[in-house]
Design an enzyme around this catalytic site. Structure first.
Site, PDB file in Angstrom:
ATOM      1  N   ARG A  18      33.379  47.861  46.441  1.00 43.26           N
ATOM      2  CA  ARG A  18      33.477  47.316  47.900  1.00 43.26           C
ATOM      3  C   ARG A  18      32.762  48.202  48.776  1.00 43.26           C
ATOM      4  O   ARG A  18      33.200  48.854  49.728  1.00 43.26           O
ATOM      5  CB  ARG A  18      34.611  47.074  48.344  1.00 43.26           C
ATOM      6  CG  ARG A  18      35.643  46.288  47.066  1.00 43.26           C
ATOM      7  CD  ARG A  18      36.659  45.852  47.303  1.00 43.26           C
ATOM      8  NE  ARG A  18      36.802  44.619  48.476  1.00 43.26           N
ATOM      9  CZ  ARG A  18      37.728  43.945  49.120  1.00 43.26           C
ATOM     10  NH1 ARG A  18      38.898  44.513  48.715  1.00 43.26           N
ATOM     11  NH2 ARG A  18      37.670  42.962  49.682  1.00 43.26           N
ATOM     12  N   CYS A  26      38.856  49.933  45.855  1.00 39.53           N
ATOM     13  CA  CYS A  26      40.279  49.546  45.584  1.00 39.53           C
ATOM     14  C   CYS A  26      40.265  48.740  44.114  1.00 39.53           C
ATOM     15  O   CYS A  26      39.363  48.858  43.361  1.00 39.53           O
ATOM     16  CB  CYS A  26      40.538  48.158  46.491  1.00 39.53           C
ATOM     17  SG  CYS A  26      39.519  46.800  46.166  1.00 39.53           S
ATOM     18  N   ARG A  75      51.497  41.596  50.482  1.00 38.14           N
ATOM     19  CA  ARG A  75      50.164  41.808  51.579  1.00 38.14           C
ATOM     20  C   ARG A  75      49.750  40.606  51.858  1.00 38.14           C
ATOM     21  O   ARG A  75      49.097  40.419  53.058  1.00 38.14           O
ATOM     22  CB  ARG A  75      49.138  42.691  50.715  1.00 38.14           C
ATOM     23  CG  ARG A  75      49.553  44.169  50.489  1.00 38.14           C
ATOM     24  CD  ARG A  75      48.317  44.962  49.782  1.00 38.14           C
ATOM     25  NE  ARG A  75      47.226  44.701  50.880  1.00 38.14           N
ATOM     26  CZ  ARG A  75      46.009  44.814  50.448  1.00 38.14           C
ATOM     27  NH1 ARG A  75      45.674  45.739  49.392  1.00 38.14           N
ATOM     28  NH2 ARG A  75      44.940  44.693  51.409  1.00 38.14           N
ATOM     29  N   ASP A 108      39.209  34.487  45.107  1.00 35.49           N
ATOM     30  CA  ASP A 108      40.631  34.756  45.400  1.00 35.49           C
ATOM     31  C   ASP A 108      41.639  33.816  44.557  1.00 35.49           C
ATOM     32  O   ASP A 108      42.718  33.882  44.642  1.00 35.49           O
ATOM     33  CB  ASP A 108      40.802  34.757  46.742  1.00 35.49           C
ATOM     34  CG  ASP A 108      40.193  35.786  47.733  1.00 35.49           C
ATOM     35  OD1 ASP A 108      39.973  35.841  48.876  1.00 35.49           O
ATOM     36  OD2 ASP A 108      39.577  36.575  46.826  1.00 35.49           O
ATOM     37  N   LYS A 127      45.490  34.446  56.000  1.00 35.32           N
ATOM     38  CA  LYS A 127      45.555  36.076  56.337  1.00 35.32           C
ATOM     39  C   LYS A 127      44.223  36.529  56.442  1.00 35.32           C
ATOM     40  O   LYS A 127      44.024  37.520  57.347  1.00 35.32           O
ATOM     41  CB  LYS A 127      46.055  36.720  54.816  1.00 35.32           C
ATOM     42  CG  LYS A 127      45.809  38.368  54.731  1.00 35.32           C
ATOM     43  CD  LYS A 127      46.159  38.749  53.302  1.00 35.32           C
ATOM     44  CE  LYS A 127      45.181  38.597  52.198  1.00 35.32           C
ATOM     45  NZ  LYS A 127      43.884  39.443  52.196  1.00 35.32           N
ATOM     46  N   ASN A 128      43.188  35.753  55.727  1.00 35.48           N
ATOM     47  CA  ASN A 128      41.906  36.398  55.888  1.00 35.48           C
ATOM     48  C   ASN A 128      41.179  36.018  57.297  1.00 35.48           C
ATOM     49  O   ASN A 128      40.188  36.363  57.547  1.00 35.48           O
ATOM     50  CB  ASN A 128      41.167  35.989  54.772  1.00 35.48           C
ATOM     51  CG  ASN A 128      41.352  37.000  53.528  1.00 35.48           C
ATOM     52  OD1 ASN A 128      42.173  37.987  53.691  1.00 35.48           O
ATOM     53  ND2 ASN A 128      41.000  36.690  52.313  1.00 35.48           N
TER      54      ASN A 128
HETATM   55  C1  EPZ Z   1      36.689  39.004  52.111  1.00 35.18           C
HETATM   56  O1  EPZ Z   1      36.551  40.482  51.700  1.00 35.18           O
HETATM   57  C2  EPZ Z   1      38.186  38.927  51.704  1.00 35.18           C
HETATM   58  N1  EPZ Z   1      38.861  39.641  52.554  1.00 35.18           N
HETATM   59  C3  EPZ Z   1      38.476  39.055  50.316  1.00 35.18           C
HETATM   60  O2  EPZ Z   1      39.771  38.458  50.004  1.00 35.18           O
HETATM   61  C4  EPZ Z   1      37.809  37.820  49.387  1.00 35.18           C
HETATM   62  O3  EPZ Z   1      37.723  38.057  48.059  1.00 35.18           O
HETATM   63  C5  EPZ Z   1      36.178  38.214  49.621  1.00 35.18           C
HETATM   64  O4  EPZ Z   1      36.044  37.888  51.024  1.00 35.18           O
HETATM   65  C6  EPZ Z   1      35.339  37.262  49.099  1.00 35.18           C
HETATM   66  O5  EPZ Z   1      35.501  35.909  49.182  1.00 35.18           O
HETATM   67  C7  EPZ Z   1      39.048  39.457  53.660  1.00 35.18           C
HETATM   68  O6  EPZ Z   1      38.663  38.434  54.261  1.00 35.18           O
HETATM   69  C8  EPZ Z   1      40.024  40.366  54.514  1.00 35.18           C
HETATM   70  P1  EPZ Z   1      32.591  40.361  50.829  1.00 35.18           P
HETATM   71  P2  EPZ Z   1      35.094  40.950  51.868  1.00 35.18           P
HETATM   72  O7  EPZ Z   1      32.015  41.326  51.867  1.00 35.18           O
HETATM   73  O8  EPZ Z   1      34.584  40.768  53.394  1.00 35.18           O
HETATM   74  C9  EPZ Z   1      30.059  43.251  47.852  1.00 35.18           C
HETATM   75  C10 EPZ Z   1      42.106  38.765  49.402  1.00 35.18           C
HETATM   76  O9  EPZ Z   1      42.485  38.740  48.180  1.00 35.18           O
HETATM   77  N2  EPZ Z   1      29.505  43.787  49.230  1.00 35.18           N
HETATM   78  O10 EPZ Z   1      32.174  39.102  50.803  1.00 35.18           O
HETATM   79  O11 EPZ Z   1      35.472  42.869  51.661  1.00 35.18           O
HETATM   80  C11 EPZ Z   1      31.569  43.430  47.618  1.00 35.18           C
HETATM   81  O12 EPZ Z   1      31.476  44.818  46.971  1.00 35.18           O
HETATM   82  C12 EPZ Z   1      40.980  39.504  49.424  1.00 35.18           C
HETATM   83  O13 EPZ Z   1      42.453  38.095  50.162  1.00 35.18           O
HETATM   84  C13 EPZ Z   1      28.656  44.959  49.349  1.00 35.18           C
HETATM   85  O14 EPZ Z   1      28.101  45.159  48.036  1.00 35.18           O
HETATM   86  O15 EPZ Z   1      33.951  40.405  50.783  1.00 35.18           O
HETATM   87  C14 EPZ Z   1      31.769  42.383  46.580  1.00 35.18           C
HETATM   88  O16 EPZ Z   1      31.388  42.743  45.410  1.00 35.18           O
HETATM   89  C15 EPZ Z   1      40.297  40.116  48.162  1.00 35.18           C
HETATM   90  N3  EPZ Z   1      28.335  45.317  50.554  1.00 35.18           N
HETATM   91  C16 EPZ Z   1      31.127  41.247  47.348  1.00 35.18           C
HETATM   92  O17 EPZ Z   1      29.945  41.988  48.130  1.00 35.18           O
HETATM   93  C17 EPZ Z   1      28.768  45.278  51.677  1.00 35.18           C
HETATM   94  O18 EPZ Z   1      28.443  45.829  52.588  1.00 35.18           O
HETATM   95  C18 EPZ Z   1      32.116  40.377  48.322  1.00 35.18           C
HETATM   96  O19 EPZ Z   1      32.281  41.181  49.079  1.00 35.18           O
HETATM   97  C19 EPZ Z   1      29.938  44.289  51.678  1.00 35.18           C
HETATM   98  C20 EPZ Z   1      30.137  43.500  50.500  1.00 35.18           C
END
Ligand code: EPZ
Length: 422
Positions: free
Chosen positions: A123, A118, A401, A309, A22-23
């Site tokens: 996020r 969410c 989802r 995850d 998915k990701n």
């Molecule tokens: C991706 O989300 C995945 N989603 C998530 O999977 C996964 O949990 C996450 O990476 C971590 O591995 C997809 O790929 C579509 P991040 P993403 O940016 O890119 C903070 C699932 O269950 N952050 O690595 O949104 C954020 O708040 C989903 O399939 C900032 O502070 O994750 C979080 O605490 C859930 N500022 C941490 O970093 C930003 O600009 C990780 O976020 C961006 C992120």
């Protein structure tokens, strides 16, 4: 509204096919916006998040058709005519923010609604914004939307040292930099396999990128990208989820398409808990060594560490472990919502901030429980596989989802599970 009814049952056996990630698919699909030529994805998962991304890209003018019951997605953004990603779609799925980089690179402008928080956390988007600014863009936040504009002449190569290895911000930066003028370097880049898969596809389209999978990625911008056909990588999170089914219920299950390289940290933790994982020609064979797993401690980290995850699913397995396990959630600020639901089933879990202490009990008892987010919902189903009696998991739209027909895949290996209308 659908619910899933599970009756605790004995050991499982058989094979589970693991779908495309998915990701990976959610970042590969926006890549079509980078080129005027067709991009076709194979091995795509059939999920509601993919439908949401399809709806978003079509709202931007992309033409998308699916073949083979959704496993093939044929896209073309030749006639892209809109650069506004509307709140009504973006609020449904945070990954909608992955159109920011491609739109900015292709059109020189992008208006993307902030996704809003969410269930698992606020996020924010600050790292995505800083990445675009490193490529010369001006990004303003107005009435809940990000308004991004490239300089005259388009994005320019730049260096960005990211404070945290964000997956999405890495993906947006790499896609935007592919068409920027000059060389870009992303430091402290995320290393997830889904990013390696995205870069593999971008290279087929003509991008010049190296270092993917390491914490420093270098991108040499090109004037235009062409067409490609790309097979979506296996979903390592679905893989890890189904690997836990025999761990919890006993028996032996082969996860087709699984490879150890996708779940190295996770498999090492399973080995410490008393689980055998072996690579076969067709996938990964999983069997619990004794009657109960051993307690183990877990800390979630960016790849190649233990994936956030899979934290909820691992907690479900540890609720009946022999001993006390400590799980630390380091990636999201609120990702223990499955704990109170597991406690309704008799689990003993003590949550303090980002740490959950799980004291193993002999067995869980079925109960009505509520799904709160994608991974929490599947952890409740896993826990129910060996619980005494019936468990009704409500609000399974979260589940759909990220997981193709869970009840079919688990029934095929002997679980007593069915989807019920409520
Ligand atoms: C991706 O989300 C995945 N989603 C998530 O999977 C996964 O949990 C996450 O990476 C971590 O591995 C997809 O790929 C579509 P991040 P993403 O940016 O890119 C903070 C699932 O269950 N952050 O690595 O949104 C954020 O708040 C989903 O399939 C900032 O502070 O994750 C979080 O605490 C859930 N500022 C941490 O970093 C930003 O600009 C990780 O976020 C961006 C992120």
């Amino acid at each position: 509204m659908d619910s899933i009814l599970v009756r605790g049952n004995g050991p499982l056996s058989g094979q589970v096919p693991i779908a495309g990630a998915k990701n990976a698919c959610l970042t590969l699909m926006p890549a079509t916006l980078l080129s005027e030529e067709p991009l076709t994805l194979t091995n795509a998962p059939r999920l509601s998040d993919i439908k949401t991304m399809t709806e978003l890209l079509q709202s931007l003018g992309a033409e998308i058709s699916t073949l083979q019951d959704g496993k093939v997605i044929a896209m073309s953004s030749h006639s892209m005519d809109n650069h506004i990603a509307d709140y009504e779609i973006v609020r449904k799925m945070r990954a909608s923010n992955l159109v920011l980089g491609p739109m900015l690179a292709r059109l020189g402008k992008a208006v993307v609604s902030l996704p809003g928080g969410c269930a698992i956390g606020a996020r924010p988007m600050d790292l995505h914004i800083e990445g675009m600014e490193a490529l010369g863009a001006v990004v303003e936040l107005r009435d809940g939307y990000l308004h991004a504009n490239a300089p005259i002449g388009g994005l320019k190569g730049g260096v960005y040292n990211m404070r945290f290895a964000s997956v999405g911000a890495t993906e947006n930066f790499v896609m935007a930099a592919s068409l920027a003028k000059g060389t870009s370097i992303l430091k402290n880049a995320a290393r997830e396999p889904e990013i390696v898969d995205l870069v593999s596809c971008l290279k087929k389209m003509g991008a010049q990128i190296e270092g993917e999978g390491t914490s420093e990625i270098t991108i040499q911008g090109v004037d235009r990208l062409g067409s490609a056909t790309h097979e979506v990588v296996t979903d390592r999170i679905e893989l890890g989820t189904y690997m836990l089914a025999p761990v919890i219920a006993g028996g032996e299950v082969e996860c087709l398409g699984g490879r150890l390289s996708l779940v190295k940290a996770f498999s090492e933790k399973l080995d410490a808990a008393g689980v055998d994982v072996s690579e076969t020609e067709r996938g990964l064979l999983v069997r619990r060594r004794g009657d109960r797993v051993k307690a183990v401690d877990v800390v979630t980290q960016p790849f190649p560490g233990f994936p956030t995850d899979l934290q909820a699913q691992m907690m479900a397995a540890l609720t009946t472990a022999a001993g006390v396990s400590v799980l630390e959630e380091k990636i999201f600020e609120n990702r223990f919502m499955h704990a109170p639901e597991l406690m309704r089933m008799g689990a003993q879990i003590d949550v303090h901030g980002g740490t959950a202490t799980v004291t193993g009990v002999e067995t869980l008892k079925g109960a009505p429980v509520m799904a709160t987010d994608l991974r929490a919902s599947v952890s409740l189903i896993l826990a129910a596989l060996a619980a005494e009696g019936e468990t009704l998991v409500k609000r399974v739209y979260h589940l759909d989802r990220g997981y193709e027909r869970v009840e079919d895949k688990l029934s095929q290996i002997g679980a007593h599970i069915e989807r019920v209308q409520e």
